[in-house]
Scaffold this active site. Sequence first.
Site, short mmCIF file in Angstrom:
data_model
loop_
_atom_site.label_atom_id
_atom_site.label_comp_id
_atom_site.label_asym_id
_atom_site.label_seq_id
_atom_site.Cartn_x
_atom_site.Cartn_y
_atom_site.Cartn_z
N GLU A 72 0.84 -1.19 0.00
CA GLU A 72 0.00 0.00 0.00
C GLU A 72 0.88 1.25 0.00
O GLU A 72 1.90 1.31 0.68
CB GLU A 72 -0.90 0.00 1.23
CG GLU A 72 -1.85 1.18 1.31
CD GLU A 72 -2.74 1.17 2.55
OE1 GLU A 72 -3.80 1.79 2.51
OE2 GLU A 72 -2.35 0.52 3.54
N LYS A 113 -9.92 1.57 -2.53
CA LYS A 113 -10.14 1.13 -1.15
C LYS A 113 -11.57 1.46 -0.72
O LYS A 113 -12.01 2.61 -0.76
CB LYS A 113 -9.13 1.83 -0.24
CG LYS A 113 -9.06 1.30 1.19
CD LYS A 113 -7.91 2.00 1.92
CE LYS A 113 -7.64 1.41 3.29
NZ LYS A 113 -6.45 2.05 3.91
N CYS A 124 -5.68 -3.01 2.70
CA CYS A 124 -5.45 -2.77 4.11
C CYS A 124 -6.71 -2.90 4.97
O CYS A 124 -7.15 -4.00 5.28
CB CYS A 124 -4.78 -1.42 4.30
SG CYS A 124 -3.97 -1.21 5.90
#
Length: 281
Positions: A41, A116, A157
Amino acid sequence: MMKLALVQLAVGAHKAANLCNARAKVLEAAQAGAQMVVLPECFNSPYGTKYFGEYAETIDSSQLGESTQALQEMARTGKVYVIGGSIPERESTTGRLFNTCTVWNPEGTLVAQHRKLHLFDIDIPGRIAFRESDVLSPGSSLTSFTTPWGDFGVGICYDMRFPELAMVAARRGCVGMVYPGAFNTTTGPMHWELLLRARAVDNQMFVAACSPARDVEAEYHAWGHSTVVDPSARVIATTDETPGIVYADIDPQLIDEVRRSIPVTTQRRFDVYPDVAANPR
């Protein structure tokens, strides 16, 4: 059988240096026989809300930016699939910022793009507070891509904490989930491996997460410990917090063996509870 590589990259303040370092490590992994290489990331920038706007690029396959052009070249030169960690993306039509992963096939074609979905907004008193939503907008769709070894789902994440992404991916035939991520030295020891193993055992699939290396001089201290977990929730490859490359063999046939032994995939009671994979976006 497919050889997967997770590049636990040392990321600094200079974008060009980060891209050069990423290229070197992707090609090193390709030379070592990897067929799919994952970057962490925010591999092109420091992780932090004050950096996202400064390092942001538009993502357009017809007019590549500095980072996406580098990723395309890495994939094409190494002849590997590249899961390009994430970069801060600026939407050209609105100016909104996203935390976005791009996926490239060995021909250098952009085959998937994941924004995301779940933004990292937390406050653990006395330890860490962070609000991605102060700067970033969330994505609005699930992401997977096709390879000769099967389909793979992608999350970034904090997406890892939400089991629905992996559940939908598994029920739609994916053999693995890949999460570029940057847990920190508070949340990492608490939940990093636990979540990876949970996503793997719940769905009887491979799960991999690729972190940046830890830089104690930076404002944000990444946990590191890039890890691959098999469909039985066994950790088959991992590392510490330092820069390096983690390799693992991904054998899709193992999924069939595990699912035959403990057949939860055919024992679910959708007459009692809903199937989250029935109508996802």
